[in-house]
Design a protein around this motif. Structure first.
Motif, PDB file in Angstrom:
ATOM      1  N   LEU A 112       0.828  -1.208   0.000  1.00  0.00           N
ATOM      2  CA  LEU A 112       0.000   0.000   0.000  1.00  0.00           C
ATOM      3  C   LEU A 112       0.862   1.259   0.000  1.00  0.00           C
ATOM      4  O   LEU A 112       0.538   2.241  -0.669  1.00  0.00           O
ATOM      5  N   THR A 113       1.967   1.230   0.732  1.00  0.00           N
ATOM      6  CA  THR A 113       2.855   2.389   0.787  1.00  0.00           C
ATOM      7  C   THR A 113       3.508   2.641  -0.562  1.00  0.00           C
ATOM      8  O   THR A 113       3.583   3.775  -1.027  1.00  0.00           O
ATOM      9  N   SER A 114       3.952   1.570  -1.223  1.00  0.00           N
ATOM     10  CA  SER A 114       4.693   1.759  -2.474  1.00  0.00           C
ATOM     11  C   SER A 114       3.793   1.922  -3.700  1.00  0.00           C
ATOM     12  O   SER A 114       4.150   2.631  -4.639  1.00  0.00           O
ATOM     13  N   LYS A 115       2.612   1.306  -3.693  1.00  0.00           N
ATOM     14  CA  LYS A 115       1.775   1.316  -4.895  1.00  0.00           C
ATOM     15  C   LYS A 115       0.417   1.981  -4.696  1.00  0.00           C
ATOM     16  O   LYS A 115      -0.331   2.139  -5.657  1.00  0.00           O
ATOM     17  N   GLY A 116       0.092   2.338  -3.472  1.00  0.00           N
ATOM     18  CA  GLY A 116      -1.227   2.883  -3.187  1.00  0.00           C
ATOM     19  C   GLY A 116      -1.368   4.349  -3.537  1.00  0.00           C
ATOM     20  O   GLY A 116      -0.384   5.078  -3.645  1.00  0.00           O
ATOM     21  N   VAL A 117      -2.610   4.764  -3.726  1.00  0.00           N
ATOM     22  CA  VAL A 117      -2.956   6.166  -3.949  1.00  0.00           C
ATOM     23  C   VAL A 117      -3.813   6.612  -2.773  1.00  0.00           C
ATOM     24  O   VAL A 117      -4.307   5.795  -1.992  1.00  0.00           O
ATOM     25  N   SER A 118      -4.025   7.901  -2.656  1.00  0.00           N
ATOM     26  CA  SER A 118      -4.879   8.400  -1.578  1.00  0.00           C
ATOM     27  C   SER A 118      -6.316   7.939  -1.805  1.00  0.00           C
ATOM     28  O   SER A 118      -6.725   7.652  -2.938  1.00  0.00           O
ATOM     29  N   LEU A 119      -7.073   7.890  -0.725  1.00  0.00           N
ATOM     30  CA  LEU A 119      -8.483   7.514  -0.825  1.00  0.00           C
ATOM     31  C   LEU A 119      -9.207   8.468  -1.765  1.00  0.00           C
ATOM     32  O   LEU A 119      -9.978   8.036  -2.626  1.00  0.00           O
ATOM     33  N   SER A 120      -8.948   9.746  -1.639  1.00  0.00           N
ATOM     34  CA  SER A 120      -9.590  10.743  -2.486  1.00  0.00           C
ATOM     35  C   SER A 120      -9.290  10.503  -3.960  1.00  0.00           C
ATOM     36  O   SER A 120     -10.188  10.500  -4.807  1.00  0.00           O
ATOM     37  N   SER A 121      -8.042  10.257  -4.273  1.00  0.00           N
ATOM     38  CA  SER A 121      -7.634  10.005  -5.658  1.00  0.00           C
ATOM     39  C   SER A 121      -8.263   8.714  -6.194  1.00  0.00           C
ATOM     40  O   SER A 121      -8.752   8.669  -7.325  1.00  0.00           O
ATOM     41  N   GLY A 122      -8.270   7.673  -5.386  1.00  0.00           N
ATOM     42  CA  GLY A 122      -8.843   6.390  -5.801  1.00  0.00           C
ATOM     43  C   GLY A 122     -10.336   6.483  -6.051  1.00  0.00           C
ATOM     44  O   GLY A 122     -10.845   5.950  -7.046  1.00  0.00           O
ATOM     45  N   LEU A 123     -11.054   7.169  -5.162  1.00  0.00           N
ATOM     46  CA  LEU A 123     -12.503   7.293  -5.335  1.00  0.00           C
ATOM     47  C   LEU A 123     -12.855   8.189  -6.520  1.00  0.00           C
ATOM     48  O   LEU A 123     -13.820   7.917  -7.243  1.00  0.00           O
ATOM     49  N   GLN A 124     -12.080   9.248  -6.725  1.00  0.00           N
ATOM     50  CA  GLN A 124     -12.329  10.114  -7.878  1.00  0.00           C
ATOM     51  C   GLN A 124     -12.093   9.347  -9.180  1.00  0.00           C
ATOM     52  O   GLN A 124     -12.855   9.456 -10.129  1.00  0.00           O
ATOM     53  N   ALA A 125     -11.029   8.551  -9.212  1.00  0.00           N
ATOM     54  CA  ALA A 125     -10.745   7.737 -10.407  1.00  0.00           C
ATOM     55  C   ALA A 125     -11.863   6.715 -10.640  1.00  0.00           C
ATOM     56  O   ALA A 125     -12.256   6.466 -11.780  1.00  0.00           O
ATOM     57  N   LEU A 126     -12.390   6.134  -9.555  1.00  0.00           N
ATOM     58  CA  LEU A 126     -13.506   5.193  -9.688  1.00  0.00           C
ATOM     59  C   LEU A 126     -14.726   5.902 -10.261  1.00  0.00           C
ATOM     60  O   LEU A 126     -15.379   5.382 -11.170  1.00  0.00           O
ATOM     61  N   ARG A 127     -15.032   7.075  -9.756  1.00  0.00           N
ATOM     62  CA  ARG A 127     -16.182   7.842 -10.240  1.00  0.00           C
ATOM     63  C   ARG A 127     -16.053   8.102 -11.750  1.00  0.00           C
ATOM     64  O   ARG A 127     -17.004   7.950 -12.503  1.00  0.00           O
ATOM     65  N   GLU A 128     -14.858   8.481 -12.180  1.00  0.00           N
ATOM     66  CA  GLU A 128     -14.615   8.739 -13.602  1.00  0.00           C
ATOM     67  C   GLU A 128     -14.730   7.453 -14.426  1.00  0.00           C
ATOM     68  O   GLU A 128     -15.277   7.462 -15.523  1.00  0.00           O
ATOM     69  N   PHE A 129     -14.208   6.342 -13.899  1.00  0.00           N
ATOM     70  CA  PHE A 129     -14.272   5.059 -14.597  1.00  0.00           C
ATOM     71  C   PHE A 129     -15.725   4.629 -14.798  1.00  0.00           C
ATOM     72  O   PHE A 129     -16.107   4.166 -15.863  1.00  0.00           O
ATOM     73  N   LEU A 130     -16.540   4.786 -13.767  1.00  0.00           N
ATOM     74  CA  LEU A 130     -17.929   4.332 -13.819  1.00  0.00           C
ATOM     75  C   LEU A 130     -18.819   5.230 -14.662  1.00  0.00           C
ATOM     76  O   LEU A 130     -19.746   4.743 -15.307  1.00  0.00           O
ATOM     77  N   GLY A 131     -18.553   6.517 -14.645  1.00  0.00           N
ATOM     78  CA  GLY A 131     -19.460   7.434 -15.336  1.00  0.00           C
ATOM     79  C   GLY A 131     -20.861   7.265 -14.783  1.00  0.00           C
ATOM     80  O   GLY A 131     -21.048   7.203 -13.567  1.00  0.00           O
ATOM     81  N   ASP A 132     -21.837   7.134 -15.669  1.00  0.00           N
ATOM     82  CA  ASP A 132     -23.216   6.954 -15.207  1.00  0.00           C
ATOM     83  C   ASP A 132     -23.705   5.513 -15.383  1.00  0.00           C
ATOM     84  O   ASP A 132     -24.898   5.239 -15.330  1.00  0.00           O
ATOM     85  N   LEU A 133     -22.772   4.591 -15.588  1.00  0.00           N
ATOM     86  CA  LEU A 133     -23.144   3.180 -15.750  1.00  0.00           C
ATOM     87  C   LEU A 133     -23.721   2.614 -14.451  1.00  0.00           C
ATOM     88  O   LEU A 133     -23.324   3.022 -13.359  1.00  0.00           O
ATOM     89  N   PRO A 134     -24.629   1.644 -14.557  1.00  0.00           N
ATOM     90  CA  PRO A 134     -25.096   0.978 -13.337  1.00  0.00           C
ATOM     91  C   PRO A 134     -23.961   0.168 -12.726  1.00  0.00           C
ATOM     92  O   PRO A 134     -23.058  -0.298 -13.434  1.00  0.00           O
ATOM     93  N   ILE A 135     -24.002   0.029 -11.421  1.00  0.00           N
ATOM     94  CA  ILE A 135     -23.005  -0.765 -10.699  1.00  0.00           C
ATOM     95  C   ILE A 135     -23.649  -2.101 -10.357  1.00  0.00           C
ATOM     96  O   ILE A 135     -24.691  -2.154  -9.708  1.00  0.00           O
TER      97      ILE A 135
END
Length: 159
Positions: free
Chosen positions: A50-73
């Motif tokens: 997690l230290t070497s390859k992880g991103v911040s929670l904020s960055s990870g969640l924002q990237a997830l939001r962008e990946f999903l767009g408006d698609l159903p989960i």
């Protein structure tokens, strides 16, 4: 495993678009907290990873939001994931996802009433779907994606 006390350490998602093209999303999330030994054994995610390859929670969640767009989960027993995501978005003062959420577990329970249990591994085995790394967020997402495809093929799920 308590969404009010514990933190997300990885996020995995799979989506299909266009001409049956598949795209994957996987982020490790940095954590200040000690990861319990049983979680390390279950996920194979160590504090060092997690230290070497992880991103911040904020960055990870924002990237997830962008990946999903408006698609159903689409998830399996997704109430658990929804709570973790909602609490995590709250921690970073961001609005929760507004995507439609579809949980496959009730659909499987209706279609396959006589399984011994409805844990993801049991259901995947029933549908002859291999999950090469159970409890890895991307591997679980891939297996759930394949399960959704089988349920669509069987007429149980419509998206």
């Amino acid at each position: 495993l308590d969404p009010t006390q514990d933190e997300i350490i990885s996020i995995g998602a799979v989506k299909q678009f266009g001409d049956n093209q598949i795209d994957q999303f996987y982020k490790l999330i940095q954590s200040e907290r000690k990861i319990p030994k049983n979680i390390v054994e279950l996920t194979h995610i160590t504090p060092e990873i997690l230290t070497s390859k992880g991103v911040s929670l904020s960055s990870g969640l924002q990237a997830l939001r962008e990946f999903l767009g408006d698609l159903p989960i689409v998830g399996y027993n997704s109430h658990f994931d929804e709570l973790f995501l909602a609490n995590s978005f709250r921690k970073i003062d961001q609005p929760d996802l507004s995507n439609q959420m579809l949980d496959l577990m009730p659909m499987v329970k209706t279609a396959d009433k006589f399984l011994d249990n409805y844990r993801l591994q049991t259901v995947l085995s029933e549908y002859k779907i291999e999950n090469k790394q159970p409890h890895n967020s991307l591997s679980d997402a891939e297996a759930t994606f394949k399960l959704a495809a089988k349920l669509i093929e069987n007429g149980v799920l419509k998206i």
